[in-house]
Design a protein around this motif. Structure first.
Motif, PDB file in Angstrom:
ATOM      1  N   GLY A 173      -4.367 -24.354  55.234  1.00 56.33           N
ATOM      2  CA  GLY A 173      -3.141 -23.685  54.804  1.00 56.33           C
ATOM      3  C   GLY A 173      -2.197 -24.564  54.019  1.00 56.33           C
ATOM      4  N   GLN A 174      -2.405 -25.886  54.035  1.00 58.69           N
ATOM      5  CA  GLN A 174      -1.551 -26.779  53.250  1.00 58.69           C
ATOM      6  C   GLN A 174      -2.028 -26.816  51.802  1.00 58.69           C
ATOM      7  OE1 GLN A 174      -1.590 -30.455  55.679  1.00 58.69           O
ATOM      8  NE2 GLN A 174       0.486 -29.928  56.315  1.00 58.69           N
ATOM      9  N   TRP A 175      -1.112 -27.283  50.938  1.00 60.10           N
ATOM     10  CA  TRP A 175      -1.350 -27.255  49.496  1.00 60.10           C
ATOM     11  C   TRP A 175      -1.918 -28.585  48.996  1.00 60.10           C
ATOM     12  CZ3 TRP A 175      -1.010 -22.994  46.519  1.00 60.10           C
ATOM     13  CH2 TRP A 175      -0.224 -21.923  46.966  1.00 60.10           C
ATOM     14  N   ILE A 176      -2.956 -28.495  48.149  1.00 62.81           N
ATOM     15  CA  ILE A 176      -3.472 -29.657  47.455  1.00 62.81           C
ATOM     16  C   ILE A 176      -3.540 -29.347  45.964  1.00 62.81           C
ATOM     17  CG2 ILE A 176      -5.890 -28.975  47.836  1.00 62.81           C
ATOM     18  CD1 ILE A 176      -6.560 -32.000  47.893  1.00 62.81           C
ATOM     19  N   VAL A 177      -3.090 -30.291  45.153  1.00 60.37           N
ATOM     20  CA  VAL A 177      -3.225 -30.175  43.705  1.00 60.37           C
ATOM     21  C   VAL A 177      -4.481 -30.920  43.278  1.00 60.37           C
ATOM     22  CG1 VAL A 177      -2.264 -30.838  41.467  1.00 60.37           C
ATOM     23  CG2 VAL A 177      -0.763 -29.954  43.257  1.00 60.37           C
ATOM     24  N   VAL A 178      -5.323 -30.242  42.530  1.00 57.80           N
ATOM     25  CA  VAL A 178      -6.454 -30.890  41.876  1.00 57.80           C
ATOM     26  C   VAL A 178      -6.031 -31.126  40.434  1.00 57.80           C
ATOM     27  CG1 VAL A 178      -8.848 -30.634  41.139  1.00 57.80           C
ATOM     28  CG2 VAL A 178      -8.145 -29.864  43.425  1.00 57.80           C
ATOM     29  N   LEU A 179      -5.745 -32.385  40.123  1.00 58.79           N
ATOM     30  CA  LEU A 179      -5.219 -32.762  38.809  1.00 58.79           C
ATOM     31  C   LEU A 179      -6.382 -33.270  37.952  1.00 58.79           C
ATOM     32  CD1 LEU A 179      -2.900 -33.130  36.893  1.00 58.79           C
ATOM     33  CD2 LEU A 179      -2.236 -35.202  38.110  1.00 58.79           C
ATOM     34  N   GLY A 180      -6.865 -32.388  37.098  1.00 62.13           N
ATOM     35  CA  GLY A 180      -8.088 -32.645  36.337  1.00 62.13           C
ATOM     36  C   GLY A 180      -9.210 -31.814  36.939  1.00 62.13           C
ATOM     37  N   CYS A 181      -9.519 -30.689  36.333  1.00 63.31           N
ATOM     38  CA  CYS A 181     -10.430 -29.708  36.947  1.00 63.31           C
ATOM     39  C   CYS A 181     -11.834 -29.749  36.364  1.00 63.31           C
ATOM     40  CB  CYS A 181      -9.857 -28.304  36.781  1.00 63.31           C
ATOM     41  SG  CYS A 181      -8.235 -28.084  37.538  1.00 63.31           S
ATOM     42  N   GLY A 182     -12.191 -30.858  35.732  1.00 69.23           N
ATOM     43  CA  GLY A 182     -13.481 -30.963  35.066  1.00 69.23           C
ATOM     44  C   GLY A 182     -14.622 -31.387  35.960  1.00 69.23           C
ATOM     45  N   GLY A 183     -15.351 -32.430  35.524  1.00 67.38           N
ATOM     46  CA  GLY A 183     -16.593 -32.826  36.175  1.00 67.38           C
ATOM     47  C   GLY A 183     -16.480 -33.098  37.649  1.00 67.38           C
ATOM     48  N   LEU A 184     -15.389 -33.702  38.097  1.00 63.89           N
ATOM     49  CA  LEU A 184     -15.165 -33.950  39.518  1.00 63.89           C
ATOM     50  C   LEU A 184     -14.275 -32.894  40.147  1.00 63.89           C
ATOM     51  CD1 LEU A 184     -14.472 -37.788  39.411  1.00 63.89           C
ATOM     52  CD2 LEU A 184     -16.630 -36.641  39.882  1.00 63.89           C
ATOM     53  N   GLY A 185     -13.254 -32.500  39.414  1.00 63.37           N
ATOM     54  CA  GLY A 185     -12.259 -31.594  39.975  1.00 63.37           C
ATOM     55  C   GLY A 185     -12.805 -30.238  40.358  1.00 63.37           C
ATOM     56  N   HIS A 186     -13.765 -29.726  39.594  1.00 64.77           N
ATOM     57  CA  HIS A 186     -14.279 -28.393  39.916  1.00 64.77           C
ATOM     58  C   HIS A 186     -15.036 -28.409  41.243  1.00 64.77           C
ATOM     59  CE1 HIS A 186     -18.229 -29.713  38.403  1.00 64.77           C
ATOM     60  NE2 HIS A 186     -18.733 -28.608  38.936  1.00 64.77           N
ATOM     61  N   LEU A 187     -15.606 -29.548  41.597  1.00 67.36           N
ATOM     62  CA  LEU A 187     -16.233 -29.678  42.920  1.00 67.36           C
ATOM     63  C   LEU A 187     -15.173 -29.787  44.000  1.00 67.36           C
ATOM     64  CD1 LEU A 187     -19.153 -32.099  42.087  1.00 67.36           C
ATOM     65  CD2 LEU A 187     -19.396 -29.829  43.084  1.00 67.36           C
ATOM     66  N   ALA A 188     -14.112 -30.546  43.721  1.00 67.60           N
ATOM     67  CA  ALA A 188     -13.048 -30.715  44.702  1.00 67.60           C
ATOM     68  C   ALA A 188     -12.404 -29.381  45.061  1.00 67.60           C
ATOM     69  CB  ALA A 188     -11.991 -31.677  44.159  1.00 67.60           C
ATOM     70  N   ILE A 189     -12.256 -28.506  44.085  1.00 60.99           N
ATOM     71  CA  ILE A 189     -11.693 -27.178  44.371  1.00 60.99           C
ATOM     72  C   ILE A 189     -12.571 -26.444  45.380  1.00 60.99           C
ATOM     73  CG2 ILE A 189     -11.208 -24.909  43.376  1.00 60.99           C
ATOM     74  CD1 ILE A 189     -10.463 -26.422  40.756  1.00 60.99           C
ATOM     75  N   GLN A 190     -13.870 -26.515  45.197  1.00 60.54           N
ATOM     76  CA  GLN A 190     -14.788 -25.834  46.122  1.00 60.54           C
ATOM     77  C   GLN A 190     -14.705 -26.430  47.521  1.00 60.54           C
ATOM     78  OE1 GLN A 190     -18.796 -24.793  44.355  1.00 60.54           O
ATOM     79  NE2 GLN A 190     -18.020 -26.122  42.717  1.00 60.54           N
ATOM     80  N   TYR A 191     -14.656 -27.755  47.615  1.00 57.08           N
ATOM     81  CA  TYR A 191     -14.550 -28.394  48.923  1.00 57.08           C
ATOM     82  C   TYR A 191     -13.229 -28.038  49.595  1.00 57.08           C
ATOM     83  CZ  TYR A 191     -18.714 -31.200  48.108  1.00 57.08           C
ATOM     84  OH  TYR A 191     -20.011 -31.610  47.888  1.00 57.08           O
ATOM     85  N   ALA A 192     -12.147 -28.071  48.829  1.00 54.91           N
ATOM     86  CA  ALA A 192     -10.834 -27.780  49.402  1.00 54.91           C
ATOM     87  C   ALA A 192     -10.785 -26.356  49.944  1.00 54.91           C
ATOM     88  CB  ALA A 192      -9.742 -27.998  48.348  1.00 54.91           C
ATOM     89  N   LYS A 193     -11.321 -25.414  49.195  1.00 54.90           N
ATOM     90  CA  LYS A 193     -11.341 -24.028  49.665  1.00 54.90           C
ATOM     91  C   LYS A 193     -12.189 -23.894  50.929  1.00 54.90           C
ATOM     92  CE  LYS A 193      -9.740 -20.935  48.101  1.00 54.90           C
ATOM     93  NZ  LYS A 193      -8.408 -20.330  48.371  1.00 54.90           N
ATOM     94  N   ALA A 194     -13.327 -24.580  50.964  1.00 53.48           N
ATOM     95  CA  ALA A 194     -14.194 -24.510  52.142  1.00 53.48           C
ATOM     96  C   ALA A 194     -13.520 -25.133  53.359  1.00 53.48           C
ATOM     97  CB  ALA A 194     -15.518 -25.209  51.860  1.00 53.48           C
TER      98      ALA A 194
END
Length: 347
Positions: A173-194
């Motif tokens: 429920g807490q907020w995380i900013v993924v700054l740079g959504c490319g090669g690494l960031g798009h994976l981080a978004i998936q992990y954060a949501k999971a």
């Protein structure tokens, strides 16, 4: 098995990559010889061309790449826990002791000084076959997509997409900013949501921001086109994000990252800019925000994120090419920075 193979190698003298026919390597006592299924190129591999790395190739030519999956075709005399035919992946550093205090942080800090980075100080995986240290390798989960998994042995396990998110220590429920959504960031978004986090994606590419939304980012901002995005972010999060993970290699991204945080929020350092970072010591002293970094994973950390990825169906955006002759096209695409995701060769 033929005695030679093709390998994409960085030439120290010319500062260019060339595809050469070289002998297939022999595994050492603790090594695996892998017939590669997929090898992917990481943004950090390009540091060779910039001269922006302290890790210097040991010879005139070194085979590129530190991300791969493949099938074991031969094993050394002292290898334990592996057999010919196993489907495997490995992390990017071989020949450390993996047990000392330094190795528990990063294998390059091994007290024995023996750690070698694939693609930099020892040959990597942009070749039909490659040799890896069995102690830094793992057998893949049954049914895993071997091509899609190759980048996870850097992007997903080591440099950010899993450990950077996890080590922010946030609660669902807490907020995380993924700054740079490319090669690494798009994976981080998936992990954060999971992991149950609320995600904000920030980039200057419309294509990467659209990808971020599709992957589950609740809010996205184009930091170049949206002049009031900092105020909008603070309003949407009731004071700023709890953490910002910086995957961009831009110094400007780091300069702006603290403004996205609430008081005592965490800036996670992942991307490697060309110039050193500048911080306000008083801000750190007073606890306005905190700084932490995440680097290559260790063998002790390897299994968890790979299995997490498999369970949650997390995969990179991966563009694949057939054969090593495509390596120059891959490098051009990465240096151009116009295409999201990862790039790799399928053998």
């Amino acid at each position: 098995m033929k005695p030679t193979m093709q390998a994409a190698q960085y030439n120290v003298t010319t500062n260019k990559v060339e595809v050469n026919e070289i002998p297939i390597p022999e595994p050492g006592k603790k090594d695996l010889l892998i017939k590669n299924v997929c090898a992917t190129l990481c943004h950090s591999d390009l540091m060779l061309f910039w001269g922006h790395t302290a890790e210097k190739p040991p010879t005139e030519k070194v085979t590129l790449g530190h991300e791969n999956t493949g099938v074991v075709v031969a094993i050394g005399d002292e290898v334990k826990g592996f057999k010919v035919g196993d489907k495997v992946g490995c992390l990017g550093c071989s020949y450390a002791c993996y047990e000392c205090d330094g190795c528990l942080v990063h294998n390059l800090f091994c007290k024995q000084g023996t750690g070698r980075l694939h693609g930099f100080t020892t040959d990597g995986h942009f070749a039909e076959y490659s040799v890896v240290d069995s102690r830094n390798s793992m057998v893949l989960p049954e049914g895993i997509d071997m091509v899609a998994t190759a980048p996870l042995f850097c992007a997903g396990v080591t440099v950010a997409a899993y450990h950077a998110v996890k080590q922010c220590g946030l609660k669902p429920g807490q907020w995380i900013v993924v700054l740079g959504c490319g090669g690494l960031g798009h994976l981080a978004i998936q992990y954060a949501k999971a992991m149950g986090l609320r995600v904000i994606g920030i980039d200057i590419s419309a294509a990467q921001l659209e990808s971020a939304r599709q992957l589950g980012a609740e809010i996205t901002f184009n930091s170049m086109a949206d002049p009031d995005y900092v105020k909008q972010l603070a309003s949407a999060t009731d004071g700023g994000a709890h953490a910002v993970a910086v995957f961009s290699a831009s110094n400007a991204a780091y300069e702006g990252a603290p403004s996205l945080l609430r008081i005592n929020g965490l800036m996670m350092v992942v991307g490697i800019p060309k110039a050193n970072l500048s911080i306000n010591a008083l801000d750190i002293l007073l606890g306005k925000y905190r700084i932490q970094g995440v680097s290559s994973g260790t063998p002790q950390q390897m299994k968890e994120p790979i299995e997490f990825s498999h369970r949650h169906g997390i995969k990179p955006h991966l563009t694949t090419f057939n054969g090593l002759d495509s390596v120059h096209e891959i490098i051009d695409l990465m240096e151009g920075g116009k295409t999201a995701g990862r790039f790799g060769v399928v053998f």
